[in-house]
Design a protein around this motif. Structure first.
Motif, PDB file in Angstrom:
ATOM      1  N   MET A  31       5.040 -26.789 -14.510  1.00 44.75           N
ATOM      2  CA  MET A  31       3.988 -25.806 -14.848  1.00 44.75           C
ATOM      3  C   MET A  31       3.739 -25.224 -13.489  1.00 44.75           C
ATOM      4  O   MET A  31       3.797 -25.824 -12.407  1.00 44.75           O
ATOM      5  N   ILE A  32       3.902 -23.866 -13.331  1.00 39.99           N
ATOM      6  CA  ILE A  32       3.720 -23.064 -12.150  1.00 39.99           C
ATOM      7  C   ILE A  32       2.485 -22.202 -12.329  1.00 39.99           C
ATOM      8  O   ILE A  32       2.026 -21.921 -13.290  1.00 39.99           O
ATOM      9  N   THR A  33       1.573 -22.457 -11.296  1.00 36.16           N
ATOM     10  CA  THR A  33       0.209 -21.954 -11.194  1.00 36.16           C
ATOM     11  C   THR A  33       0.294 -20.839  -9.997  1.00 36.16           C
ATOM     12  O   THR A  33       0.479 -21.461  -9.000  1.00 36.16           O
ATOM     13  N   GLU A  34       0.232 -19.668 -10.219  1.00 32.50           N
ATOM     14  CA  GLU A  34       0.118 -18.709  -8.838  1.00 32.50           C
ATOM     15  C   GLU A  34      -1.016 -17.727  -9.309  1.00 32.50           C
ATOM     16  O   GLU A  34      -1.573 -17.511 -10.115  1.00 32.50           O
ATOM     17  N   LYS A  35      -1.702 -17.910  -7.847  1.00 37.04           N
ATOM     18  CA  LYS A  35      -3.170 -17.207  -7.687  1.00 37.04           C
ATOM     19  C   LYS A  35      -3.120 -16.128  -6.545  1.00 37.04           C
ATOM     20  O   LYS A  35      -2.532 -16.561  -5.404  1.00 37.04           O
ATOM     21  N   VAL A  36      -3.164 -14.923  -6.829  1.00 35.27           N
ATOM     22  CA  VAL A  36      -3.075 -13.925  -5.685  1.00 35.27           C
ATOM     23  C   VAL A  36      -4.536 -14.036  -5.015  1.00 35.27           C
ATOM     24  O   VAL A  36      -5.399 -14.028  -5.651  1.00 35.27           O
ATOM     25  N   ILE A  37      -4.420 -14.353  -3.547  1.00 33.21           N
ATOM     26  CA  ILE A  37      -5.550 -14.613  -2.978  1.00 33.21           C
ATOM     27  C   ILE A  37      -5.904 -13.596  -1.950  1.00 33.21           C
ATOM     28  O   ILE A  37      -6.951 -13.499  -0.915  1.00 33.21           O
ATOM     29  N   GLY A  38      -4.950 -12.399  -1.780  1.00 31.35           N
ATOM     30  CA  GLY A  38      -5.286 -11.371  -0.825  1.00 31.35           C
ATOM     31  C   GLY A  38      -4.150 -10.611  -0.871  1.00 31.35           C
ATOM     32  O   GLY A  38      -3.050 -10.453  -1.581  1.00 31.35           O
ATOM     33  N   TYR A  39      -4.191  -9.724   0.152  1.00 31.44           N
ATOM     34  CA  TYR A  39      -2.972  -8.695   0.468  1.00 31.44           C
ATOM     35  C   TYR A  39      -2.923  -8.319   1.890  1.00 31.44           C
ATOM     36  O   TYR A  39      -4.096  -8.308   2.564  1.00 31.44           O
ATOM     37  N   VAL A  40      -1.789  -8.050   2.267  1.00 28.58           N
ATOM     38  CA  VAL A  40      -1.585  -7.622   3.677  1.00 28.58           C
ATOM     39  C   VAL A  40      -1.290  -5.980   3.727  1.00 28.58           C
ATOM     40  O   VAL A  40      -0.248  -5.449   2.992  1.00 28.58           O
ATOM     41  N   LYS A  41      -2.100  -5.317   4.445  1.00 24.28           N
ATOM     42  CA  LYS A  41      -1.601  -3.766   4.573  1.00 24.28           C
ATOM     43  C   LYS A  41      -0.651  -3.648   5.798  1.00 24.28           C
ATOM     44  O   LYS A  41      -1.015  -4.236   6.951  1.00 24.28           O
ATOM     45  N   LYS A  42       0.643  -2.991   5.584  1.00 26.88           N
ATOM     46  CA  LYS A  42       1.559  -2.928   6.538  1.00 26.88           C
ATOM     47  C   LYS A  42       1.668  -1.412   6.935  1.00 26.88           C
ATOM     48  O   LYS A  42       1.762  -0.520   5.994  1.00 26.88           O
ATOM     49  N   ASP A  43       2.412  -1.294   7.956  1.00 23.30           N
ATOM     50  CA  ASP A  43       2.526   0.120   8.565  1.00 23.30           C
ATOM     51  C   ASP A  43       3.845   0.457   7.725  1.00 23.30           C
ATOM     52  O   ASP A  43       4.798  -0.384   7.818  1.00 23.30           O
ATOM     53  N   ILE A  44       3.857   1.687   7.239  1.00 25.18           N
ATOM     54  CA  ILE A  44       4.911   2.193   6.192  1.00 25.18           C
ATOM     55  C   ILE A  44       6.301   2.277   7.136  1.00 25.18           C
ATOM     56  O   ILE A  44       7.224   2.009   6.426  1.00 25.18           O
ATOM     57  N   ALA A  45       6.398   2.650   8.079  1.00 31.87           N
ATOM     58  CA  ALA A  45       7.583   2.982   8.918  1.00 31.87           C
ATOM     59  C   ALA A  45       7.973   1.339   9.565  1.00 31.87           C
ATOM     60  O   ALA A  45       9.204   1.266   9.437  1.00 31.87           O
ATOM     61  N   THR A  46       7.096   0.401  10.276  1.00 32.12           N
ATOM     62  CA  THR A  46       7.682  -0.398  10.993  1.00 32.12           C
ATOM     63  C   THR A  46       7.583  -2.016  10.038  1.00 32.12           C
ATOM     64  O   THR A  46       8.209  -2.944  10.455  1.00 32.12           O
ATOM     65  N   ARG A  47       7.007  -1.871   8.908  1.00 32.54           N
ATOM     66  CA  ARG A  47       6.558  -2.870   8.088  1.00 32.54           C
ATOM     67  C   ARG A  47       5.683  -4.195   8.759  1.00 32.54           C
ATOM     68  O   ARG A  47       5.597  -5.166   8.460  1.00 32.54           O
ATOM     69  N   GLU A  48       5.152  -3.586   9.871  1.00 32.67           N
ATOM     70  CA  GLU A  48       4.347  -4.742  10.604  1.00 32.67           C
ATOM     71  C   GLU A  48       2.969  -4.613   9.820  1.00 32.67           C
ATOM     72  O   GLU A  48       2.340  -3.652   9.492  1.00 32.67           O
ATOM     73  N   ALA A  49       2.297  -5.933   9.867  1.00 35.07           N
ATOM     74  CA  ALA A  49       1.101  -6.198   9.229  1.00 35.07           C
ATOM     75  C   ALA A  49      -0.098  -5.385  10.112  1.00 35.07           C
ATOM     76  O   ALA A  49      -0.005  -5.509  11.389  1.00 35.07           O
ATOM     77  N   MET A  50      -0.849  -4.663   9.457  1.00 34.39           N
ATOM     78  CA  MET A  50      -2.175  -3.945  10.192  1.00 34.39           C
ATOM     79  C   MET A  50      -3.242  -4.767   9.952  1.00 34.39           C
ATOM     80  O   MET A  50      -4.077  -4.901  10.857  1.00 34.39           O
TER      81      MET A  50
END
Length: 200
Positions: A31-50
């Motif tokens: 039984m798998i339980t998945e919970k979205v706890i947030g999100y990271v906004k990244k630079d569209i060019a470098t993919r680095e977390a902003m």
């Protein structure tokens, strides 16, 4: 943006089990339980977390099939003595195994899920779970269980043949990772696989 998720596993039943070079490997119902706890906004060019944002959303639960196995405490100790990252090694092992399984099963890495634990109460040790990403399972991890020696050798080769030092998208980084690919240490993962595949 990239979602951040928290996953948990519950063992519902064992269908198959075997000893692989001294390590118990099991296949069965999870039984798998998945919970979205947030999100990271990244630079569209470098993919680095902003920036990072928290969310409160209901959990998603589903039954599926999967494979799981412990990783010995003395292996973790050896990894740390070499100056490598234990949790990063477990995480990289999980990701690389998911990336290698499509070599043996008709699937994409996006069809699979996984969780690595520095300590799993279910296994009473560190351990790794890899599962079919579909309700009820579709036989993907069953194929991995059946060819586990070839699968793990391919997993090791995937990391050894990659020119990166610690991790990269070609070997251990996963675009759907709920932990934003942190931590990852392929050097530790390679030690873990080599230790796992030594007869005891």
């Amino acid at each position: 943006t990239t979602p951040l998720t928290k996953e948990d596993t519950e063992i519902l039943g064992v269908e198959k089990e075997k000893v692989f070079y001294g390590t118990p490997v099991r296949y069965g119902n999870l039984m798998i339980t998945e919970k979205v706890i947030g999100y990271v906004k990244k630079d569209i060019a470098t993919r680095e977390a902003m920036s990072e944002y928290s969310l409160e959303l209901p959990a998603h639960r589903f039954k599926t099939k999967g494979i799981w196995f412990p990783v010995a405490e003395d292996t973790i100790t050896e990894v740390k003595s070499l100056g490598f990252d234990g949790p990063g090694g477990l995480h990289a092992f999980e990701h690389a195994a998911i990336a290698a399984l499509p070599l043996f099963a008709l699937c994409d890495r996006m069809d699979l899920g996984g969780v690595s634990y520095t300590f799993s109460p279910l296994l009473e040790s560190p351990g790794i779970f890899i599962y079919d990403g579909y309700e009820g399972g579709v036989g993907l991890t069953k194929r991995g269980y059946d060819v586990i020696k070839d699968w793990f050798e391919a997993t090791l080769s995937l990391m050894e043949d990659c020119a990166c030092e610690v991790s990269c998208p070609s070997c251990t980084q996963d675009p759907q990772c709920g932990n934003n690919n942190d931590p990852l240490d392929k050097r530790a993962a390679m030690v873990m696989i080599k230790r796992l595949m030594v007869k005891t």
